[in-house]
Design an enzyme around this catalytic site. Structure first.
Site, PDB file in Angstrom:
ATOM      1  N   CYS A  59     -16.481 -72.800  -9.963  1.00  0.00           N
ATOM      2  CA  CYS A  59     -17.170 -71.544  -9.687  1.00  0.00           C
ATOM      3  C   CYS A  59     -17.838 -71.617  -8.314  1.00  0.00           C
ATOM      4  O   CYS A  59     -18.104 -72.706  -7.802  1.00  0.00           O
ATOM      5  CB  CYS A  59     -18.231 -71.347 -10.762  1.00  0.00           C
ATOM      6  SG  CYS A  59     -19.214 -69.851 -10.576  1.00  0.00           S
TER       7      CYS A  59
ATOM      8  N   GLU B 218     -17.662 -73.570 -16.642  1.00  0.00           N
ATOM      9  CA  GLU B 218     -16.535 -72.769 -17.143  1.00  0.00           C
ATOM     10  C   GLU B 218     -15.512 -73.742 -17.717  1.00  0.00           C
ATOM     11  O   GLU B 218     -14.980 -74.565 -16.984  1.00  0.00           O
ATOM     12  CB  GLU B 218     -15.879 -72.002 -15.984  1.00  0.00           C
ATOM     13  CG  GLU B 218     -16.860 -71.215 -15.131  1.00  0.00           C
ATOM     14  CD  GLU B 218     -16.203 -70.631 -13.878  1.00  0.00           C
ATOM     15  OE1 GLU B 218     -15.024 -70.916 -13.605  1.00  0.00           O
ATOM     16  OE2 GLU B 218     -16.894 -69.892 -13.170  1.00  0.00           O
TER      17      GLU B 218
ATOM     18  N   CYS C  13     -33.225 -68.442 -25.146  1.00  0.00           N
ATOM     19  CA  CYS C  13     -34.306 -68.964 -25.998  1.00  0.00           C
ATOM     20  C   CYS C  13     -34.180 -68.440 -27.427  1.00  0.00           C
ATOM     21  O   CYS C  13     -34.654 -69.056 -28.369  1.00  0.00           O
ATOM     22  CB  CYS C  13     -35.664 -68.611 -25.397  1.00  0.00           C
ATOM     23  SG  CYS C  13     -36.195 -66.910 -25.670  1.00  0.00           S
TER      24      CYS C  13
ATOM     25  N   HIS D  27     -21.850 -74.012  -4.283  1.00  0.00           N
ATOM     26  CA  HIS D  27     -23.211 -73.986  -3.715  1.00  0.00           C
ATOM     27  C   HIS D  27     -23.925 -75.317  -3.975  1.00  0.00           C
ATOM     28  O   HIS D  27     -24.609 -75.844  -3.104  1.00  0.00           O
ATOM     29  CB  HIS D  27     -24.041 -72.848  -4.320  1.00  0.00           C
ATOM     30  CG  HIS D  27     -23.596 -71.493  -3.894  1.00  0.00           C
ATOM     31  ND1 HIS D  27     -23.415 -71.148  -2.581  1.00  0.00           N
ATOM     32  CD2 HIS D  27     -23.294 -70.379  -4.609  1.00  0.00           C
ATOM     33  CE1 HIS D  27     -23.017 -69.890  -2.506  1.00  0.00           C
ATOM     34  NE2 HIS D  27     -22.929 -69.398  -3.729  1.00  0.00           N
TER      35      HIS D  27
ATOM     36  N   THR E 141     -20.816 -71.086  -7.836  1.00  0.00           N
ATOM     37  CA  THR E 141     -22.075 -71.798  -8.102  1.00  0.00           C
ATOM     38  C   THR E 141     -21.898 -73.302  -7.891  1.00  0.00           C
ATOM     39  O   THR E 141     -22.764 -73.967  -7.303  1.00  0.00           O
ATOM     40  CB  THR E 141     -22.534 -71.527  -9.558  1.00  0.00           C
ATOM     41  OG1 THR E 141     -22.711 -70.128  -9.712  1.00  0.00           O
ATOM     42  CG2 THR E 141     -23.828 -72.242  -9.882  1.00  0.00           C
TER      43      THR E 141
ATOM     44  N   ILE F 249     -25.956 -56.317 -12.610  1.00  0.00           N
ATOM     45  CA  ILE F 249     -25.190 -57.084 -13.604  1.00  0.00           C
ATOM     46  C   ILE F 249     -25.497 -58.563 -13.452  1.00  0.00           C
ATOM     47  O   ILE F 249     -25.440 -59.116 -12.350  1.00  0.00           O
ATOM     48  CB  ILE F 249     -23.670 -56.892 -13.418  1.00  0.00           C
ATOM     49  CG1 ILE F 249     -23.297 -55.403 -13.383  1.00  0.00           C
ATOM     50  CG2 ILE F 249     -22.902 -57.636 -14.502  1.00  0.00           C
ATOM     51  CD1 ILE F 249     -23.383 -54.677 -14.695  1.00  0.00           C
TER      52      ILE F 249
HETATM   53 ZN   LIG Z   1     -19.091 -69.577 -12.973  1.00  0.00          ZN
HETATM   54 ZN   LIG Z   2     -34.877 -65.253 -24.650  1.00  0.00          ZN
END
Ligand SMILES: [Zn+2]
Ligand SMILES: [Zn+2]
Length: 350
Positions: free
Chosen positions: A44, A70, A99, A49, A46, A293
């Site tokens: 990804c 993923e 949570c 990064h 991410t 989003i």
């Molecule tokens: Zn991802």
């Molecule tokens: Zn929560």
């Protein structure tokens, strides 16, 4: 199945650029967790990064950490309190661990839980031979869905969540940015019945992929007059829907300028800083709707992705441009740096 004591994992061992392939103990699942043997995983943005150690990673990531979120794999051990799953099941998982008790979680909006933890971001992830995931996050994969598709439920879910936020059927849709998620979005909006799909993307390699996945018109912001072309293509009205997948401030500004009156814009691409938009001209007077989003709706988005992969999975084949052995993850990052890839999937020994 015999579980070894150690496994190979791709980890950030200390602050700074780069990642290390190291041997670590196989994690032990808690009572409500499962241990999954990873079969395939997607790289990804991410992860990239974290690999490059950008400003976001520096303030968010606490080494040592196994990255990756993923994946598809096979359950090998279930905790003592796990009752709905069993070893042998092929599964993916939602990478946002919520949570479960905050206002948002309790009203079916776990994707905006304020105490959310990210797999491979806040806790050890899936770029390893084994990963631990809470039972609640596990998603069973239909047997007809191949590993290379099942490995990308998460980013496909991002694209799905973004696309399904707007009304698409017989609408003109513009997708800003054709990275992996933008490409997935092209496939999704075609299936969802968009009348016309326009993609704006500066990278030639990605423009070619966008056309292959089914974009009707692909524009290069460097050489095409995007405002004029989009106006022509939409009878002067501008697109009904824009999916912003680039996170590029200039592209985002242009998206607000392009969107037709009464249109919907869904924002997924994350800009590094603030973005200036003309509130009066581009939002208020046009009467548009903005959808912010994040993540995937749990688990509405996952049901949509199931249906999509079962019936239209072949459509995302052009988006998955490379399948590499997981030891070659550096090669994957090099491709991402060069911009000569769509989605990259890592394969693990099974
Ligand atoms: Zn991802
Ligand atoms: Zn929560």
């Amino acid at each position: 199945m015999k579980i070894p004591a150690t496994m190979r994992a791709v980890r950030k061992l200390m602050p700074g650029a780069g990642l290390q392939l190291v041997s670590v103990p196989v994690p032990t699942p808690g009572p409500r967790d499962v241990l999954i043997r990873v079969r395939a995983a997607g790289i990804c943005g991410t992860d990239y990064h974290i690999y490059t150690w950008d400003a976001w990673s520096q303030q968010r990531i606490k080494p040592a950490l196994t990255i990756g979120h993923e994946f598809v794999g096979e359950i090998v051990v279930c905790g003592s309190e796990v009752h709905t799953l069993e070893p042998g099941m092929r599964v993916s998982a939602e990478g946002h661990v919520t949570c479960g008790i905050c206002k948002f979680c309790r009203t079916g909006r776990g994707h905006i839980c304020r105490a959310v933890k990210g797999l491979g971001v806040d806790c050890d992830g899936c770029f390893a031979e084994y990963v631990v995931v809470p039972e609640h996050n596990v998603w069973r994969v239909p047997s007809e869905v191949p590993d290379r598709h099942a490995a990308v439920y998460d980013p496909l879910g991002n694209a799905m969540h973004t696309a399904m936020a707007a009304s698409l059927s017989l609408r003109t849709v513009l997708i800003m940015g054709a990275g992996a998620i933008g490409l997935f979005a092209v496939a999704i909006v075609k299936v969802a019945g968009a009348a016309l799909v326009i993609v704006v993307e500066p990278n030639q390699y990605k423009r070619t992929l966008a056309a292959e996945v089914g974009a009707d018109v692909v524009l290069d912001p460097a050489s095409d007059d995007v405002l004029a072309r989009v106006s022509d293509l939409t009878d002067g009205y501008g697109p009904d829907v824009i999916l912003e997948m680039s996170g590029n401030p200039k592209a985002m500004q242009q998206a607000f300028r392009l969107l037709g009156n009464g249109g919907e814009i869904c924002l997924l691409g994350i800009p590094a800083g603030g973005v200036q938009v003309d509130w009066a001209e581009d939002i208020m007077f046009k009467g548009i709707t903005i959808h912010g989003i994040t993540g995937r709706r749990m688990f509405e988005t996952w049901y949509y992705v199931d249906e999509f992969l079962l019936r239209h999975g072949a459509r995302i084949d052009p988006c998955i441009t490379h399948v590499l052995p997981f030891e070659q993850i550096e090669e994957g990052f090099a491709l991402m740096r060069a911009g000569t890839c769509g989605k990259i999937v890592l394969e693990f020994p099974i």
